[in-house]
Design a protein around this motif. Structure first.
Motif, mmCIF file in Angstrom:
data_model
loop_
_atom_site.group_PDB
_atom_site.id
_atom_site.type_symbol
_atom_site.label_atom_id
_atom_site.label_comp_id
_atom_site.label_asym_id
_atom_site.label_seq_id
_atom_site.Cartn_x
_atom_site.Cartn_y
_atom_site.Cartn_z
ATOM 1 N N ASN A 1 2.680 -9.923 -0.816
ATOM 2 C CA ASN A 1 2.372 -10.948 -1.823
ATOM 3 C C ASN A 1 2.345 -12.353 -1.220
ATOM 4 O O ASN A 1 2.972 -13.291 -1.730
ATOM 5 N N GLU B 1 2.889 -2.173 -6.940
ATOM 6 C CA GLU B 1 1.609 -1.959 -7.617
ATOM 7 C C GLU B 1 0.545 -2.836 -6.981
ATOM 8 O O GLU B 1 0.693 -4.060 -6.931
ATOM 9 N N SER B 2 -0.511 -2.216 -6.496
ATOM 10 C CA SER B 2 -1.641 -2.945 -5.915
ATOM 11 C C SER B 2 -2.892 -2.619 -6.717
ATOM 12 O O SER B 2 -3.284 -1.453 -6.811
ATOM 13 N N GLN C 1 -1.564 -5.266 -18.233
ATOM 14 C CA GLN C 1 -0.345 -4.736 -17.625
ATOM 15 C C GLN C 1 0.830 -4.977 -18.564
ATOM 16 O O GLN C 1 0.972 -6.061 -19.129
ATOM 17 N N GLU D 1 4.614 -4.765 -17.968
ATOM 18 C CA GLU D 1 5.683 -4.583 -16.984
ATOM 19 C C GLU D 1 7.024 -4.661 -17.701
ATOM 20 O O GLU D 1 7.555 -5.736 -17.970
ATOM 21 N N LEU E 1 10.284 -5.049 -8.967
ATOM 22 C CA LEU E 1 8.851 -4.845 -9.178
ATOM 23 C C LEU E 1 8.065 -5.831 -8.331
ATOM 24 O O LEU E 1 8.324 -7.036 -8.357
ATOM 25 N N TYR E 2 7.101 -5.303 -7.581
ATOM 26 C CA TYR E 2 6.162 -6.131 -6.824
ATOM 27 C C TYR E 2 4.763 -5.703 -7.254
ATOM 28 O O TYR E 2 4.375 -4.543 -7.073
ATOM 29 N N THR E 3 4.020 -6.622 -7.849
ATOM 30 C CA THR E 3 2.676 -6.279 -8.296
ATOM 31 C C THR E 3 1.677 -7.292 -7.754
ATOM 32 O O THR E 3 1.975 -8.488 -7.647
ATOM 33 N N ASN E 4 0.506 -6.787 -7.386
ATOM 34 C CA ASN E 4 -0.535 -7.635 -6.818
ATOM 35 C C ASN E 4 -1.873 -7.257 -7.436
ATOM 36 O O ASN E 4 -2.270 -6.091 -7.418
ATOM 37 N N TYR E 5 -2.533 -8.253 -8.001
ATOM 38 C CA TYR E 5 -3.844 -8.061 -8.622
ATOM 39 C C TYR E 5 -4.845 -8.957 -7.896
ATOM 40 O O TYR E 5 -4.597 -10.155 -7.721
ATOM 41 N N TYR F 1 5.284 -9.271 -19.295
ATOM 42 C CA TYR F 1 6.416 -8.764 -18.525
ATOM 43 C C TYR F 1 7.699 -9.137 -19.258
ATOM 44 O O TYR F 1 7.749 -10.096 -20.031
ATOM 45 N N MET G 1 5.217 -11.220 -8.807
ATOM 46 C CA MET G 1 3.847 -10.963 -9.256
ATOM 47 C C MET G 1 2.872 -11.928 -8.604
ATOM 48 O O MET G 1 3.160 -13.122 -8.490
#
Length: 348
Positions: free
Chosen positions: A6, A155-156, A171, A173, A179-183, A200, A210
């Motif tokens: 991230n 999450e990618s 999303q 969440e 939690l690590y998310t990447n959009y 979230y 995020m």
């Protein structure tokens, strides 16, 4: 094992600790998932040209330990909807899943991915979701994440659009210890668009990291990032977004907004919205705010016989209603609302 992920699009002062994130990866057992998916056909050719995901290391872990793959394809002119439930527990405690979502020309495709987990032991989920929206297609993706407080989640999400394609991502969440998310959306085609409408909710000592990147490359492309969240107890949130207009994206319009309600003094909230323009003929807007409940609203509700806790819940729910109401399935919508209300409930 630790990996870096991230990374922010344009680095700032290192003491702010937002340029990148160090992620501690647990020992991976290489276990199978509870069911077999399809045979993985390999990379979608369009995604070979772009960079996406939490990091190359996170994607490599997904490739190395992949234990579930599925594709969701709408053929030319077809209207299609798919739903998939994923469940982790003490027996099936690892999920390395890859989802290919492909909408052919003039098609409409809706995909709902519902992730849940339970049990006493630690769980690890590394999900990669790729969306290819071809000419004049429409795609809706719903990612419902109700992982428990013993789960580490990566999450990618990668988006690639052709001319006149439209992609919406929602999303939810609502769990995970970390939690690590990447959009990342690459708006390649002219007049294509991408919308994010997500929520979230952090509680206990949960950590949320995020990152959202919206890259305008095609002419007259449009985008909108809207993320609403709430934090309680000792939860921590690090939110980064990047609205970027590449040279040549004439007539592009984009917006990025993130709003967070801080329900306790013990939470920690960091937000870094970026906007980078390499083209003059564009319109970009960004906003971010984090604050406590509006006491005028609380007083108004309490003056009508509602308790403080009920007023708090109503205000949070009002911020989440737009995103949750996008779910057409009433049963699933109620399940998501129940998850939100369980987190809101004081004394958990």
């Amino acid at each position: 094992m630790n990996i870096i992920g991230n990374e922010i699009a344009f680095k700032t002062f290192s003491f702010l600790k937002v340029n990148e994130t160090e992620i501690k990866i647990p020992k991976i057992k290489g276990k199978l998932y509870r069911e077999e998916g399809e045979k993985n056909p390999g990379e979608i050719s369009e995604f070979e040209k772009i960079k996406y995901g939490i990091s190359s290391d996170a994607l490599e872990l997904n490739r190395k330990y992949l234990n579930y793959y599925n594709s969701y394809v709408a053929k030319e002119g077809e209207v299609k909807e798919d739903f998939k439930l994923f469940e982790l527990d003490d027996e099936y405690c690892e999920l390395f899943d890859l989802q290919h979502i492909i909408a052919e020309k003039n098609s409409k495709l809706k995909v709902i991915l519902d992730y849940t987990s339970c049990g006493k032991g630690e769980k690890f989920r590394n999900s990669v979701i790729k969306v290819l929206a071809k000419e004049n297609s429409q795609v809706e993706v719903f990612v419902i994440a109700r992982d428990d407080d013993k789960s580490l989640v990566l999450e990618s999400i990668g988006i690639y659009t052709e001319d006149d394609a439209k992609v919406s991502v929602h999303q939810y969440e609502l769990g995970a210890s970390k939690l690590y998310t990447n959009y990342k959306a690459e708006l390649i085609g002219e007049r294509s668009s991408s919308v994010v409408d997500s929520i979230y909710f952090g509680q206990k000592e949960e950590y949320l990291n995020m990152n959202y990147d919206m890259i305008h490359r095609g002419k007259k492309t449009e985008s909108d990032i809207l993320v609403n969240g709430a934090l309680k107890d000792k939860s921590f949130k690090n939110f980064k977004s990047n609205l970027q207009f590449i040279e040549g994206a004439k007539g592009a319009v984009g917006s990025e907004e993130e709003y967070s309600i801080l329900l306790d003094d013990t939470v920690n909230s960091i937000s870094v919205p970026l906007m980078l323009a390499h083209e003059d003929d564009v319109v970009g807007n960004h906003a971010s705010s984090a604050g406590k409940l509006d006491m005028n609203q609380v007083f108004y509700l309490m003056s009508r016989g509602i308790s403080y806790d009920e007023a708090e819940a109503l205000i949070v729910e009002s911020k989440f209603s737009r995103a949750i109401d996008a779910l057409a399935d009433e049963k699933l919508k109620e399940e998501v609302w129940n998850s939100v209300r369980q987190i809101i409930k004081r004394g958990n």
